[in-house]
Enzyme design. Structure first.
Site, PDB file in Angstrom:
ATOM      1  N   CYS A 116      30.620  36.442  46.287  1.00 18.23           N
ATOM      2  CA  CYS A 116      29.220  36.747  45.984  1.00 18.23           C
ATOM      3  C   CYS A 116      28.671  35.561  45.207  1.00 18.23           C
ATOM      4  O   CYS A 116      29.430  34.677  44.798  1.00 18.23           O
ATOM      5  CB  CYS A 116      29.143  38.026  45.150  1.00 18.23           C
ATOM      6  SG  CYS A 116      27.462  38.672  45.006  1.00 18.23           S
ATOM      7  N   CYS A 118      26.340  36.207  42.544  1.00 19.71           N
ATOM      8  CA  CYS A 118      25.611  36.738  41.378  1.00 19.71           C
ATOM      9  C   CYS A 118      26.090  36.168  40.040  1.00 19.71           C
ATOM     10  O   CYS A 118      25.319  36.135  39.081  1.00 19.71           O
ATOM     11  CB  CYS A 118      25.612  38.265  41.367  1.00 19.71           C
ATOM     12  SG  CYS A 118      27.231  39.007  41.216  1.00 19.71           S
ATOM     13  N   CYS A 126      22.516  38.211  44.120  1.00 18.46           N
ATOM     14  CA  CYS A 126      23.728  37.961  44.900  1.00 18.46           C
ATOM     15  C   CYS A 126      23.526  36.898  45.978  1.00 18.46           C
ATOM     16  O   CYS A 126      24.466  36.505  46.656  1.00 18.46           O
ATOM     17  CB  CYS A 126      24.201  39.260  45.541  1.00 18.46           C
ATOM     18  SG  CYS A 126      24.528  40.530  44.304  1.00 18.46           S
ATOM     19  N   LYS A 192      28.109  49.059  50.709  1.00 19.54           N
ATOM     20  CA  LYS A 192      27.976  48.950  49.252  1.00 19.54           C
ATOM     21  C   LYS A 192      26.578  49.405  48.847  1.00 19.54           C
ATOM     22  O   LYS A 192      25.576  48.825  49.280  1.00 19.54           O
ATOM     23  CB  LYS A 192      28.202  47.496  48.831  1.00 19.54           C
ATOM     24  CG  LYS A 192      27.906  47.254  47.361  1.00 19.54           C
ATOM     25  CD  LYS A 192      28.290  45.853  46.949  1.00 19.54           C
ATOM     26  CE  LYS A 192      27.797  45.527  45.559  1.00 19.54           C
ATOM     27  NZ  LYS A 192      28.154  44.176  45.140  1.00 19.54           N
ATOM     28  N   ARG A 202      28.489  44.316  35.254  1.00 15.11           N
ATOM     29  CA  ARG A 202      27.495  43.235  35.140  1.00 15.11           C
ATOM     30  C   ARG A 202      27.540  42.607  33.762  1.00 15.11           C
ATOM     31  O   ARG A 202      27.287  41.412  33.611  1.00 15.11           O
ATOM     32  CB  ARG A 202      26.107  43.762  35.470  1.00 15.11           C
ATOM     33  CG  ARG A 202      25.982  44.026  36.946  1.00 15.11           C
ATOM     34  CD  ARG A 202      24.627  44.550  37.347  1.00 15.11           C
ATOM     35  NE  ARG A 202      24.651  44.990  38.732  1.00 15.11           N
ATOM     36  CZ  ARG A 202      23.801  45.851  39.253  1.00 15.11           C
ATOM     37  NH1 ARG A 202      22.844  46.371  38.496  1.00 15.11           N
ATOM     38  NH2 ARG A 202      23.901  46.192  40.524  1.00 15.11           N
ATOM     39  N   ARG A 214      18.456  45.101  43.069  1.00 12.11           N
ATOM     40  CA  ARG A 214      19.241  44.660  44.227  1.00 12.11           C
ATOM     41  C   ARG A 214      18.942  45.513  45.477  1.00 12.11           C
ATOM     42  O   ARG A 214      19.721  45.529  46.424  1.00 12.11           O
ATOM     43  CB  ARG A 214      20.734  44.759  43.915  1.00 12.11           C
ATOM     44  CG  ARG A 214      21.216  43.932  42.729  1.00 12.11           C
ATOM     45  CD  ARG A 214      22.639  43.450  42.963  1.00 12.11           C
ATOM     46  NE  ARG A 214      23.408  43.118  41.783  1.00 12.11           N
ATOM     47  CZ  ARG A 214      23.253  42.010  41.044  1.00 12.11           C
ATOM     48  NH1 ARG A 214      22.298  41.157  41.334  1.00 12.11           N
ATOM     49  NH2 ARG A 214      24.034  41.788  40.009  1.00 12.11           N
ATOM     50  N   LYS A 245      31.673  51.600  48.465  1.00  9.80           N
ATOM     51  CA  LYS A 245      31.543  51.331  47.035  1.00  9.80           C
ATOM     52  C   LYS A 245      30.200  51.820  46.532  1.00  9.80           C
ATOM     53  O   LYS A 245      29.206  51.487  47.172  1.00  9.80           O
ATOM     54  CB  LYS A 245      31.665  49.818  46.823  1.00  9.80           C
ATOM     55  CG  LYS A 245      31.386  49.362  45.431  1.00  9.80           C
ATOM     56  CD  LYS A 245      31.382  47.859  45.360  1.00  9.80           C
ATOM     57  CE  LYS A 245      30.875  47.456  43.999  1.00  9.80           C
ATOM     58  NZ  LYS A 245      30.603  46.051  43.907  1.00  9.80           N
ATOM     59  N   SER A 274      33.092  50.121  37.943  1.00 14.09           N
ATOM     60  CA  SER A 274      33.167  50.067  36.481  1.00 14.09           C
ATOM     61  C   SER A 274      32.576  51.310  35.801  1.00 14.09           C
ATOM     62  O   SER A 274      33.177  51.853  34.873  1.00 14.09           O
ATOM     63  CB  SER A 274      32.477  48.804  35.985  1.00 14.09           C
ATOM     64  OG  SER A 274      31.129  48.751  36.426  1.00 14.09           O
ATOM     65  N   TYR A 313      40.236  49.750  38.083  1.00  9.48           N
ATOM     66  CA  TYR A 313      40.598  49.032  36.863  1.00  9.48           C
ATOM     67  C   TYR A 313      41.876  49.561  36.209  1.00  9.48           C
ATOM     68  O   TYR A 313      42.485  48.867  35.405  1.00  9.48           O
ATOM     69  CB  TYR A 313      39.414  49.062  35.875  1.00  9.48           C
ATOM     70  CG  TYR A 313      38.232  48.326  36.460  1.00  9.48           C
ATOM     71  CD1 TYR A 313      38.164  46.948  36.412  1.00  9.48           C
ATOM     72  CD2 TYR A 313      37.217  49.010  37.144  1.00  9.48           C
ATOM     73  CE1 TYR A 313      37.114  46.255  37.006  1.00  9.48           C
ATOM     74  CE2 TYR A 313      36.166  48.330  37.736  1.00  9.48           C
ATOM     75  CZ  TYR A 313      36.123  46.954  37.660  1.00  9.48           C
ATOM     76  OH  TYR A 313      35.104  46.275  38.269  1.00  9.48           O
TER      77      TYR A 313
HETATM   78  C1  PBG Z   1      29.181  41.428  42.872  1.00 12.47           C
HETATM   79  C2  PBG Z   1      29.874  42.704  42.570  1.00 12.47           C
HETATM   80  C3  PBG Z   1      29.447  43.792  41.787  1.00 12.47           C
HETATM   81  C4  PBG Z   1      30.534  44.665  41.721  1.00 12.47           C
HETATM   82  C5  PBG Z   1      31.552  44.117  42.508  1.00 12.47           C
HETATM   83  N1  PBG Z   1      31.107  42.914  43.057  1.00 12.47           N
HETATM   84  C6  PBG Z   1      28.214  44.011  41.008  1.00 12.47           C
HETATM   85  C7  PBG Z   1      26.925  44.220  41.695  1.00 12.47           C
HETATM   86  O1  PBG Z   1      26.845  44.292  42.911  1.00 12.47           O
HETATM   87  O2  PBG Z   1      25.938  44.283  40.974  1.00 12.47           O
HETATM   88  C8  PBG Z   1      30.571  45.926  40.945  1.00 12.47           C
HETATM   89  C9  PBG Z   1      31.941  46.372  40.565  1.00 12.47           C
HETATM   90  C10 PBG Z   1      31.981  47.361  39.453  1.00 12.47           C
HETATM   91  O3  PBG Z   1      30.966  47.879  38.964  1.00 12.47           O
HETATM   92  O4  PBG Z   1      33.100  47.657  39.038  1.00 12.47           O
HETATM   93  N2  PBG Z   1      28.053  41.515  43.620  1.00 12.47           N
END
Ligand code: PBG
Length: 324
Positions: A116, A118, A126, A192, A202, A214, A245, A274, A313
């Site tokens: 990515c 970002c 991203c 996603k 983030r 996003r 996801k 997360s 995690y």
């Molecule tokens: C990168 C990315 C993100 C996550 C994984 N790859 C953040 C987003 O899309 O804002 C989130 C993973 C998580 O929250 O554990 N784009």
């Protein structure tokens, strides 16, 4: 009919419940995400995610050694560069770290890299922004393919695009193949969603967007058919595995992709993100749930819905927590 109406008979003891259980969950199903920081001289606790660490290249090598001993063979790496940029991004730190890990652990380690922009962009988006603040698909895909090539050449076993630009899987596959990297996997974040549950990540990845949101590239959670067709398209474009996801709010989508004849043949990952992970810790802190018990139930539900692989995690702690 002699129908066994007494269902409780099978639930009497843990040994019986264990015997009759139908869903399996082991450390081989799990992938551990790690954050690696270019600017750090020594590791620090990652305060937004309980039990997680902000790693340096050195500390990551030590950590992965322990991880492999705990029978988790797969990592998903997120690199956090010191410098943000608009273009001409540098991936030197990332590629050095990838190279070093593969030199140290070789084929024992499945080294997956999140793909990515970002953490690289000034905007925190991203993809690459035009002057008008629009995320431009073509230039973003070009940069992602370029970055993927650097990572693959450094030794990344799988490129995992999470940016949600259209046709990035096709562009990455073509670039890898053109450079003789036919064996590098593409594990796409194919479905996603634009989710409220990425907050702690983030903060960790320093990837919060500076304007807007996003929603022009990540999926709308009200649109089921878009969720399915995105995975279908990535399968057609050559993804080696698909992903849903976040995980727990989207178990219906996991099940649908795993049972749809056009996608069922591919391994399916689910990313327990997360916010999902941290909310279990916060419930424990509030004294209303045991993290370990709630976490086990959560991961089992994700497997029951049909995920083959779970990115989570707590993978590194799995064997300390449970004897399954
Ligand atoms: C990168 C990315 C993100 C996550 C994984 N790859 C953040 C987003 O899309 O804002 C989130 C993973 C998580 O929250 O554990 N784009």
């Amino acid at each position: 009919m002699n129908y066994p109406m007494n269902f409780r008979r099978q639930r009497q003891t843990e040994a019986l419940r264990r015997l009759f259980s139908e869903v399996s969950l082991t450390s081989k199903n799990l992938v551990q995400p790690y954050f690696v920081y270019e600017e750090l001289k020594k590791p620090e606790p990652l305060t937004s995610l309980s039990g997680q660490t902000k790693h340096t290249g050195d500390s990551l090598v030590k950590e992965v050694e322990t991880l492999l001993k705990n029978k988790v063979s797969s990592v998903m790496l997120f690199f956090v560069p010191t410098q943000k940029a608009e273009k001409n991004f540098s991936y030197d730190f990332d590629t050095k770290t990838i190279h070093r890990l593969k030199e140290t652990f070789g084929p024992d380690l499945n080294l997956f890299t999140d793909m990515c922009l970002c953490s690289n962009t000034v905007s925190g988006h991203c993809g690459i922004c035009t002057d008008k603040g629009i995320i431009d698909n073509n230039s973003s895909v070009k940069e992602l393919a370029h970055k993927s090539l650097q990572y693959a050449q450094a030794g990344s076993d799988a490129i995992c695009p999470s940016d949600m630009m259209d046709h990035r899987v096709k562009a990455i596959r073509e670039t890898l193949n053109a450079n003789n990297l036919h064996q590098t996997l593409i594990m796409s974040y194919s479905t996603k969603f634009s989710s409220n549950f990425y907050g702690p990540f983030r903060e960790a990845a320093k990837s919060a967007f500076q304007f807007g949101n996003r929603k022009t590239y990540q999926l709308d959670y009200r649109h089921t058919s878009d969720a399915i067709r995105c995975s279908l398209r990535d399968a057609e474009e050559g993804a080696d595995s698909l992903m849903v996801k976040p995980a727990t709010l989207y178990l219906d989508i996991i099940k649908e992709i795993k049972t749809n004849p056009q996608t069922a043949h591919l391994p399916l990952a689910a990313y327990h993100v997360s916010g999902e992970y941290q909310s279990l810790h916060l419930m424990e802190k509030a004294g209303i749930m045991s993290f370990k018990e709630g976490y086990l139930e959560t991961l089992t539900a994700i497997r029951r819905a049909g995920a083959d692989i779970i990115i989570t995690y707590g993978a590194k702690d799995f064997r300390d927590f449970y004897e399954l």
